[in-house]
Motif scaffolding. Structure first.
Motif, mmCIF file in Angstrom:
data_model
loop_
_atom_site.group_PDB
_atom_site.id
_atom_site.type_symbol
_atom_site.label_atom_id
_atom_site.label_comp_id
_atom_site.label_asym_id
_atom_site.label_seq_id
_atom_site.Cartn_x
_atom_site.Cartn_y
_atom_site.Cartn_z
ATOM 1 N N PHE A 165 0.839 -1.209 0.000
ATOM 2 C CA PHE A 165 0.000 0.000 0.000
ATOM 3 C C PHE A 165 0.872 1.257 0.000
ATOM 4 N N LYS A 166 2.007 1.184 0.696
ATOM 5 C CA LYS A 166 2.915 2.348 0.715
ATOM 6 C C LYS A 166 3.583 2.533 -0.640
ATOM 7 N N GLN A 167 3.909 1.404 -1.273
ATOM 8 C CA GLN A 167 4.599 1.476 -2.565
ATOM 9 C C GLN A 167 3.658 1.927 -3.675
ATOM 10 N N ASN A 168 2.449 1.344 -3.715
ATOM 11 C CA ASN A 168 1.473 1.717 -4.737
ATOM 12 C C ASN A 168 0.062 1.402 -4.210
ATOM 13 N N PRO A 169 -0.690 2.415 -3.808
ATOM 14 C CA PRO A 169 -1.979 2.173 -3.149
ATOM 15 C C PRO A 169 -3.105 1.843 -4.132
ATOM 16 N N LEU A 170 -2.862 0.842 -4.986
ATOM 17 C CA LEU A 170 -3.852 0.448 -6.000
ATOM 18 C C LEU A 170 -4.444 -0.921 -5.653
ATOM 19 N N VAL A 171 -5.772 -0.985 -5.592
ATOM 20 C CA VAL A 171 -6.441 -2.282 -5.408
ATOM 21 C C VAL A 171 -7.368 -2.533 -6.596
ATOM 22 N N ILE A 172 -7.501 -3.806 -6.929
ATOM 23 C CA ILE A 172 -8.354 -4.215 -8.043
ATOM 24 C C ILE A 172 -9.441 -5.125 -7.483
ATOM 25 N N LEU A 173 -10.694 -4.765 -7.749
ATOM 26 C CA LEU A 173 -11.808 -5.585 -7.270
ATOM 27 C C LEU A 173 -12.411 -6.347 -8.447
ATOM 28 N N PRO A 174 -12.244 -7.679 -8.469
ATOM 29 C CA PRO A 174 -12.885 -8.445 -9.531
ATOM 30 C C PRO A 174 -14.383 -8.590 -9.243
ATOM 31 N N ALA A 175 -15.199 -8.496 -10.275
ATOM 32 C CA ALA A 175 -16.645 -8.634 -10.113
ATOM 33 C C ALA A 175 -17.161 -9.667 -11.111
ATOM 34 N N GLY A 176 -17.802 -10.703 -10.600
ATOM 35 C CA GLY A 176 -18.308 -11.770 -11.469
ATOM 36 C C GLY A 176 -19.671 -12.234 -11.000
ATOM 37 N N SER A 177 -19.933 -13.521 -11.125
ATOM 38 C CA SER A 177 -21.228 -14.048 -10.682
ATOM 39 C C SER A 177 -21.153 -15.567 -10.621
ATOM 40 N N VAL A 178 -22.151 -16.130 -9.954
ATOM 41 C CA VAL A 178 -22.317 -17.584 -9.945
ATOM 42 C C VAL A 178 -23.623 -17.873 -10.670
ATOM 43 N N GLU A 179 -23.517 -18.447 -11.847
ATOM 44 C CA GLU A 179 -24.727 -18.686 -12.643
ATOM 45 C C GLU A 179 -24.495 -19.786 -13.661
ATOM 46 N N GLN A 180 -25.566 -20.413 -14.055
ATOM 47 C CA GLN A 180 -25.473 -21.499 -15.038
ATOM 48 C C GLN A 180 -24.823 -21.019 -16.328
ATOM 49 N N HIS A 181 -23.956 -21.864 -16.883
ATOM 50 C CA HIS A 181 -23.289 -21.560 -18.155
ATOM 51 C C HIS A 181 -23.371 -22.756 -19.098
ATOM 52 N N MET A 215 -31.526 -12.814 -13.730
ATOM 53 C CA MET A 215 -31.798 -13.260 -15.087
ATOM 54 C C MET A 215 -31.589 -14.766 -15.275
ATOM 55 N N HIS A 216 -30.663 -15.336 -14.500
ATOM 56 C CA HIS A 216 -30.337 -16.759 -14.697
ATOM 57 C C HIS A 216 -31.024 -17.671 -13.682
ATOM 58 N N MET A 217 -31.855 -17.098 -12.805
ATOM 59 C CA MET A 217 -32.489 -17.904 -11.757
ATOM 60 C C MET A 217 -33.407 -19.023 -12.263
ATOM 61 N N PRO A 218 -33.938 -18.958 -13.486
ATOM 62 C CA PRO A 218 -34.746 -20.105 -13.939
ATOM 63 C C PRO A 218 -33.953 -21.410 -13.990
ATOM 64 N N PHE A 219 -32.619 -21.325 -13.956
ATOM 65 C CA PHE A 219 -31.798 -22.535 -14.063
ATOM 66 C C PHE A 219 -31.055 -22.826 -12.756
ATOM 67 N N GLU A 220 -30.978 -24.115 -12.422
ATOM 68 C CA GLU A 220 -30.163 -24.549 -11.293
ATOM 69 C C GLU A 220 -28.716 -24.116 -11.548
ATOM 70 N N GLY A 221 -27.983 -23.935 -10.471
ATOM 71 C CA GLY A 221 -26.586 -23.525 -10.631
ATOM 72 C C GLY A 221 -26.409 -22.033 -10.481
ATOM 73 N N THR A 222 -27.508 -21.313 -10.295
ATOM 74 C CA THR A 222 -27.435 -19.856 -10.170
ATOM 75 C C THR A 222 -27.681 -19.442 -8.729
ATOM 76 N N ILE A 223 -26.866 -18.521 -8.236
ATOM 77 C CA ILE A 223 -27.084 -17.903 -6.919
ATOM 78 C C ILE A 223 -26.991 -16.403 -7.131
ATOM 79 N N THR A 224 -28.039 -15.674 -6.759
ATOM 80 C CA THR A 224 -28.023 -14.230 -6.993
ATOM 81 C C THR A 224 -28.124 -13.452 -5.692
ATOM 82 N N LEU A 225 -27.459 -12.306 -5.660
ATOM 83 C CA LEU A 225 -27.655 -11.346 -4.574
ATOM 84 C C LEU A 225 -28.607 -10.269 -5.072
ATOM 85 N N THR A 226 -29.294 -9.601 -4.132
ATOM 86 C CA THR A 226 -30.063 -8.424 -4.537
ATOM 87 C C THR A 226 -29.064 -7.286 -4.776
ATOM 88 N N PRO A 227 -29.420 -6.298 -5.592
ATOM 89 C CA PRO A 227 -28.505 -5.173 -5.802
ATOM 90 C C PRO A 227 -28.096 -4.517 -4.481
#
Ligand SMILES: [Zn+2]
Length: 267
Positions: free
Chosen positions: A19-35, A74-86
């Motif tokens: 953090f002292k050297q370079n205070p940059l963080v990267i937040l990955p954002a994805g989902s768990v859903e049927q593919h 959007m993917h909740m009709p299929f098993e394998g999907t877990i959604t959070l509310t916004p």
């Protein structure tokens, strides 16, 4: 030299020094859903994490331990999907990033691979900037992938080649090209994807079946781990280059997070 760019792989002194050297963080954002029958439910989460790590290596940042979940009713009709509310998702994103801001993180790159997260991430990004002084940039990495590989991969489709490549680059054992089956009609899928991705008009679609009745469509049969590794590097190169330039411009016009604090104190 850090052993890894993943925050949770590191010790407290390693993180403090970074953090002292370079205070940059990267937040990955994805989902768990049927593919479909050939890709894991964590496809979007894997894609954002592994691309995030490659970008972190290029930009000298750390990859935060993001929730694997996204907003995907959007993917909740299929098993394998877990959604959070916004609401839940926004809180998790904000509280994750604020914790690091308290310890010195100043720049935040949100790297998203799931379209359903976009509105929530926009709200979280605003809050993190305006109330917590972080310099925030969000990149829709799936669209960067489409820009670079859409033409050669038959577009960015749910369960198609671009998504297969993203997982192949990271966990080839989780991709089952021999199980490819029941892809939905390509012409209809492309037409509906185009409809939902215009800048001016945003229809609300009932669920993934209005795009792809079987839950997925695309042509992932020619995907290979080698091509996936090349795609990953190309996306990471492009994002690191553009993000570095945008952060530089943001620092120029808004003086970075320190300047906001200063202005507030003066005001
Ligand atoms: Zn996906």
């Amino acid at each position: 030299m850090l052993p890894s760019r993943y925050f949770i792989d590191l010790t407290q002194p390693e993180i403090a020094a970074q953090f002292k050297q370079n205070p940059l963080v990267i937040l990955p954002a994805g989902s768990v859903e049927q593919h479909g029958p050939h890709l894991p439910t964590g496809t979007d989460t894997f894609a954002s994490a592994v691309i995030g790590h490659a970008v972190a290596e290029r930009m000298d940042g750390l990859v935060l331990p993001a929730t694997p979940f996204g907003v995907t009713p959007m993917h909740m009709p299929f098993e394998g999907t877990i959604t959070l509310t916004p609401e839940t998702y926004i809180r998790v994103v904000i509280e994750t990033c604020v914790s690091t801001a308290k310890h010195g993180a100043k720049s935040l790159l949100i790297l998203n691979w799931h379209e359903g997260n976009i509105p929530s991430l926009a709200i979280a990004a605003e809050t993190l900037h305006r109330e917590h002084d972080m310099t925030v940039l969000t990149v829709q990495a799936c669209y960067v992938a489409e820009e670079l590989y859409g033409e050669s991969c038959n577009g960015l489709t749910h369960g198609g080649e671009i998504e297969a490549l993203a997982v192949l680059a990271h966990r080839a054992d989780l991709v089952h090209l021999d199980r490819i089956d029941y892809s939905s009609d390509h012409a209809h899928g492309h037409k509906m994807d185009k409809l939902r991705r215009t800048r001016s008009y945003q229809p609300v679609l009932t669920d993934i079946r209005s795009i792809a009745p079987t839950g997925w469509f695309g042509s992932p049969q020619h995907a290979t781990a080698e091509k996936g590794t090349r795609m990953l590097a190309a996306i990471a190169d492009a994002i690191a280059k553009e993000a570095t330039e945008i952060f530089r411009q943001l620092d120029g016009v808004q003086g970075g997070a320190a300047e906001i604090k200063h202005l507030r104190q003066v005001g």
